[in-house]
Design a protein around this motif. Structure first.
Motif, PDB file in Angstrom:
ATOM      1  N   MET A   1     -72.562 -40.799 -15.419  1.00 59.15           N
ATOM      2  CA  MET A   1     -71.570 -40.861 -16.498  1.00 59.15           C
ATOM      3  C   MET A   1     -71.491 -39.430 -16.225  1.00 59.15           C
ATOM      4  N   SER A   2     -70.718 -38.919 -16.957  1.00 61.34           N
ATOM      5  CA  SER A   2     -70.401 -36.825 -17.416  1.00 61.34           C
ATOM      6  C   SER A   2     -70.742 -37.515 -18.493  1.00 61.34           C
ATOM      7  N   PRO A   3     -71.206 -35.793 -19.187  1.00 60.05           N
ATOM      8  CA  PRO A   3     -71.415 -35.058 -20.482  1.00 60.05           C
ATOM      9  C   PRO A   3     -70.322 -35.915 -21.578  1.00 60.05           C
ATOM     10  N   ARG A   4     -69.279 -35.819 -21.585  1.00 63.54           N
ATOM     11  CA  ARG A   4     -68.718 -36.918 -22.797  1.00 63.54           C
ATOM     12  C   ARG A   4     -68.166 -37.828 -22.391  1.00 63.54           C
ATOM     13  N   ALA A   5     -69.175 -38.453 -21.298  1.00 62.80           N
ATOM     14  CA  ALA A   5     -68.271 -39.327 -21.089  1.00 62.80           C
ATOM     15  C   ALA A   5     -69.273 -40.550 -22.783  1.00 62.80           C
ATOM     16  N   GLY A   6     -69.540 -40.683 -23.163  1.00 62.52           N
ATOM     17  CA  GLY A   6     -69.893 -41.858 -24.053  1.00 62.52           C
ATOM     18  C   GLY A   6     -70.618 -42.204 -23.568  1.00 62.52           C
ATOM     19  N   ASP A   7     -71.016 -43.992 -24.948  1.00 63.85           N
ATOM     20  CA  ASP A   7     -71.344 -45.339 -24.425  1.00 63.85           C
ATOM     21  C   ASP A   7     -70.530 -45.879 -24.677  1.00 63.85           C
ATOM     22  N   THR A   8     -69.105 -46.787 -24.842  1.00 65.32           N
ATOM     23  CA  THR A   8     -67.912 -47.647 -25.382  1.00 65.32           C
ATOM     24  C   THR A   8     -68.261 -48.473 -24.197  1.00 65.32           C
ATOM     25  N   GLY A   9     -69.253 -48.417 -23.128  1.00 63.15           N
ATOM     26  CA  GLY A   9     -69.499 -49.955 -22.793  1.00 63.15           C
ATOM     27  C   GLY A   9     -68.345 -49.791 -21.763  1.00 63.15           C
ATOM     28  N   THR A  10     -66.501 -49.331 -21.767  1.00 60.34           N
ATOM     29  CA  THR A  10     -66.004 -49.443 -21.469  1.00 60.34           C
ATOM     30  C   THR A  10     -65.014 -48.189 -19.453  1.00 60.34           C
ATOM     31  N   PHE A  11     -65.409 -48.986 -18.698  1.00 63.02           N
ATOM     32  CA  PHE A  11     -65.686 -48.434 -17.058  1.00 63.02           C
ATOM     33  C   PHE A  11     -64.062 -48.051 -16.783  1.00 63.02           C
ATOM     34  N   THR A  12     -63.177 -47.194 -17.249  1.00 62.46           N
ATOM     35  CA  THR A  12     -61.946 -47.028 -16.773  1.00 62.46           C
ATOM     36  C   THR A  12     -61.858 -46.414 -16.002  1.00 62.46           C
ATOM     37  N   LEU A  13     -60.889 -46.973 -14.987  1.00 66.04           N
ATOM     38  CA  LEU A  13     -60.864 -46.301 -13.420  1.00 66.04           C
ATOM     39  C   LEU A  13     -60.375 -45.893 -13.389  1.00 66.04           C
ATOM     40  N   ALA A  14     -59.100 -44.865 -13.006  1.00 66.56           N
ATOM     41  CA  ALA A  14     -57.731 -44.196 -13.230  1.00 66.56           C
ATOM     42  C   ALA A  14     -57.455 -43.871 -11.589  1.00 66.56           C
ATOM     43  N   PHE A  15     -56.308 -44.085 -10.735  1.00 67.60           N
ATOM     44  CA  PHE A  15     -55.616 -44.119  -9.693  1.00 67.60           C
ATOM     45  C   PHE A  15     -54.594 -42.782 -10.084  1.00 67.60           C
ATOM     46  N   VAL A  16     -54.524 -41.784  -9.235  1.00 65.25           N
ATOM     47  CA  VAL A  16     -53.723 -41.104  -9.058  1.00 65.25           C
ATOM     48  C   VAL A  16     -52.999 -40.371  -7.883  1.00 65.25           C
ATOM     49  N   GLU A  17     -51.877 -40.035  -7.818  1.00 64.55           N
ATOM     50  CA  GLU A  17     -51.314 -39.198  -6.801  1.00 64.55           C
ATOM     51  C   GLU A  17     -50.302 -38.265  -6.750  1.00 64.55           C
ATOM     52  N   SER A  18     -49.841 -37.897  -7.181  1.00 65.88           N
ATOM     53  CA  SER A  18     -49.761 -36.529  -7.860  1.00 65.88           C
ATOM     54  C   SER A  18     -50.364 -36.346  -9.197  1.00 65.88           C
TER      55      SER A  18
ATOM     56  N   ALA B   1     -64.981 -42.305 -23.060  1.00 67.42           N
ATOM     57  CA  ALA B   1     -64.330 -43.336 -22.522  1.00 67.42           C
ATOM     58  C   ALA B   1     -65.576 -43.392 -21.292  1.00 67.42           C
ATOM     59  N   GLU B   2     -65.914 -43.463 -20.355  1.00 64.49           N
ATOM     60  CA  GLU B   2     -66.095 -43.715 -19.358  1.00 64.49           C
ATOM     61  C   GLU B   2     -65.147 -43.557 -18.505  1.00 64.49           C
ATOM     62  N   LEU B   3     -64.696 -42.434 -17.537  1.00 59.36           N
ATOM     63  CA  LEU B   3     -63.119 -42.373 -16.715  1.00 59.36           C
ATOM     64  C   LEU B   3     -63.501 -41.339 -15.713  1.00 59.36           C
ATOM     65  N   THR B   4     -63.345 -42.746 -13.867  1.00 59.16           N
ATOM     66  CA  THR B   4     -63.661 -42.098 -12.927  1.00 59.16           C
ATOM     67  C   THR B   4     -62.601 -41.951 -12.569  1.00 59.16           C
ATOM     68  N   LEU B   5     -62.115 -41.113 -12.467  1.00 55.86           N
ATOM     69  CA  LEU B   5     -60.396 -40.916 -11.523  1.00 55.86           C
ATOM     70  C   LEU B   5     -60.201 -40.278 -10.403  1.00 55.86           C
ATOM     71  N   VAL B   6     -59.486 -41.550  -9.513  1.00 51.73           N
ATOM     72  CA  VAL B   6     -59.365 -41.579  -7.971  1.00 51.73           C
ATOM     73  C   VAL B   6     -58.490 -40.553  -7.287  1.00 51.73           C
ATOM     74  N   VAL B   7     -58.130 -39.668  -6.725  1.00 51.99           N
ATOM     75  CA  VAL B   7     -56.825 -39.304  -5.980  1.00 51.99           C
ATOM     76  C   VAL B   7     -56.862 -39.816  -4.781  1.00 51.99           C
ATOM     77  N   LEU B   8     -55.945 -40.015  -4.823  1.00 52.61           N
ATOM     78  CA  LEU B   8     -55.499 -40.917  -3.574  1.00 52.61           C
ATOM     79  C   LEU B   8     -54.725 -40.170  -2.897  1.00 52.61           C
ATOM     80  N   SER B   9     -55.150 -38.903  -2.376  1.00 50.41           N
ATOM     81  CA  SER B   9     -54.423 -37.375  -1.809  1.00 50.41           C
ATOM     82  C   SER B   9     -53.759 -38.090  -0.329  1.00 50.41           C
ATOM     83  N   PRO B  10     -52.322 -37.007  -1.208  1.00 48.21           N
ATOM     84  CA  PRO B  10     -51.418 -37.244   0.212  1.00 48.21           C
ATOM     85  C   PRO B  10     -51.566 -36.412   0.925  1.00 48.21           C
ATOM     86  N   THR B  11     -50.546 -35.938   2.104  1.00 44.02           N
ATOM     87  CA  THR B  11     -50.579 -35.446   2.944  1.00 44.02           C
ATOM     88  C   THR B  11     -49.681 -33.533   2.137  1.00 44.02           C
ATOM     89  N   ASP B  12     -48.896 -33.511   2.113  1.00 38.86           N
ATOM     90  CA  ASP B  12     -48.234 -32.704   1.779  1.00 38.86           C
ATOM     91  C   ASP B  12     -49.098 -31.859   0.766  1.00 38.86           C
TER      92      ASP B  12
END
Length: 360
Positions: free
Chosen positions: A1-18, A36-47
């Motif tokens: 868990m990240s330092p600022r993630a807190g302890d809210t009990g909500t697992f947030t998953l984010a998907f970004v491509e740009s 909120a516990e936030l994990t950012l998933v970068v779906l990396s493009p090729t550009d």
């Protein structure tokens, strides 16, 4: 868990491509899920340019205390299967999923796996306006510049997954859907919560900028997407630059290198390839007192990011004669709507009358 993630009990998953999607996830987290516990998933493009901006944005996300997971999602034929397989467990555990591009086939496929009870769609530019309208009317999800064309065999094969994703993005019993946007909404889907992206994080994190006396121009990928003729576009940029004394041209991340070289030679503009989304570049400064743009996302976002400064955003309409023969039948109406619904901008006539006084 990240330092600022807190302890809210909500697992947030984010998907970004740009880069813009990642920026808007940070804006959403700043105002709507502090702690909120936030994990950012970068779906990396090729550009390469997009990848470079995404890496810079990923650094900012880590500085904000978020976990970032970089996926080479398009790194070969086996990459999609490896990516989806590696994310399946996290998708099933996530209480909330944040996504930036509901039109993305990658994202639509991931939506069929998740059990999240909360879905959040953050801005992916003007495409958000079209997504909201299509969701409200129960239509299949099709990008605006492709609408009106005949579905390809690949479109038809993917149709069941796209339909399932659209169903997941429709509020239902035990499932909430939020749209976080700076774009105007003509139609709001029943049951969807709409919250306003005011770029509060951007303004708090950067600036205020140093403002120069000249004008800067914002590029667009309308040529690359087959909407606007390249020769007409170069002519329009030339006329705008001459009329308003523009000296710099901030390239869109998807603009082709050969087109940018042609613009530099024929217009004399300094071509700038930003390493961050333009909202952050403008907020950091230096930036021209006037920003010239064609219809695009920035006519909605820059006035928000630059609120409280003396910068004026001016937008030039797209002349119907600039459109290519293959442009979607909806192109002119959609682009006019992008300009017409923008707040706090000065609207210019099309380039054939660009020397005219801006319309009130």
């Amino acid at each position: 868990m990240s330092p600022r993630a807190g302890d809210t009990g909500t697992f947030t998953l984010a998907f970004v491509e740009s880069p813009v999607q990642l920026l808007n996830v940070l804006e959403w987290a700043h105002g709507h899920a502090p702690g909120a516990e936030l994990t950012l998933v970068v779906l990396s493009p090729t550009d390469p340019m997009t990848r470079g901006q995404l890496r810079r944005m990923a650094e900012l996300a880590r500085e904000e205390g978020h976990e970032v997971r970089w996926e080479e999602a398009r790194g070969g034929p086996a990459a999609p299967f490896q990516t989806i397989g590696g994310l399946a467990g996290m998708l099933r555990r996530a209480d909330r999923v944040v996504l930036g591009d509901p039109f993305s086939r990658y994202v639509q496929l991931l939506l069929t796996i998740t059990r999240a009870t909360e879905l959040v769609v953050v801005d992916d530019g003007t495409a958000t306006m079209e997504f909201v309208s299509q969701l409200a009317r129960g239509e299949r999800l099709v990008r605006w510049h492709r609408k009106g064309g005949r579905p390809s065999p690949r479109d038809l094969a993917f149709a069941p997954i796209s339909a399932a994703a659209r169903k997941r993005l429709t509020p239902g019993e035990g499932r909430g859907v939020e749209i976080f946007s700076s774009m105007p909404m003509e139609e709001t889907p029943t049951g969807v919560t709409v919250s306003v992206n005011s770029f509060a994080w951007t303004r708090a994190r950067f600036g205020p900028p140093r403002i120069t006396k000249g004008a800067d121009m914002v590029g667009t990928s309308l040529v690359e997407t087959g909407v606007v003729d390249a020769d007409r576009y170069v002519e329009a940029v030339t006329r705008l630059a001459e009329t308003h004394g523009a000296t710099r041209y901030f390239a869109h991340r998807r603009e082709a290198t050969d087109k940018l070289h042609r613009l530099a030679v024929e217009t004399g503009l300094e071509i700038v390839r930003p390493d961050l989304p333009l909202e952050l570049i403008a907020r950091r400064g230096p930036i021209g007192r006037t920003i010239l743009s064609f219809p695009s996302t920035v006519v909605h976002t820059l006035p928000l990011a630059l609120a409280g400064t003396e910068v004026r955003v001016s937008v030039c309409d797209i002349d119907p004669d600039w459109l290519t023969e293959t442009a979607s039948p909806r192109a002119q109406g959609f682009l006019s709507g992008v300009t017409g619904t923008a707040r706090d901008v000065h609207r210019l006539s099309a380039v054939t009358a660009v020397s005219a006084v801006p319309a009130v």
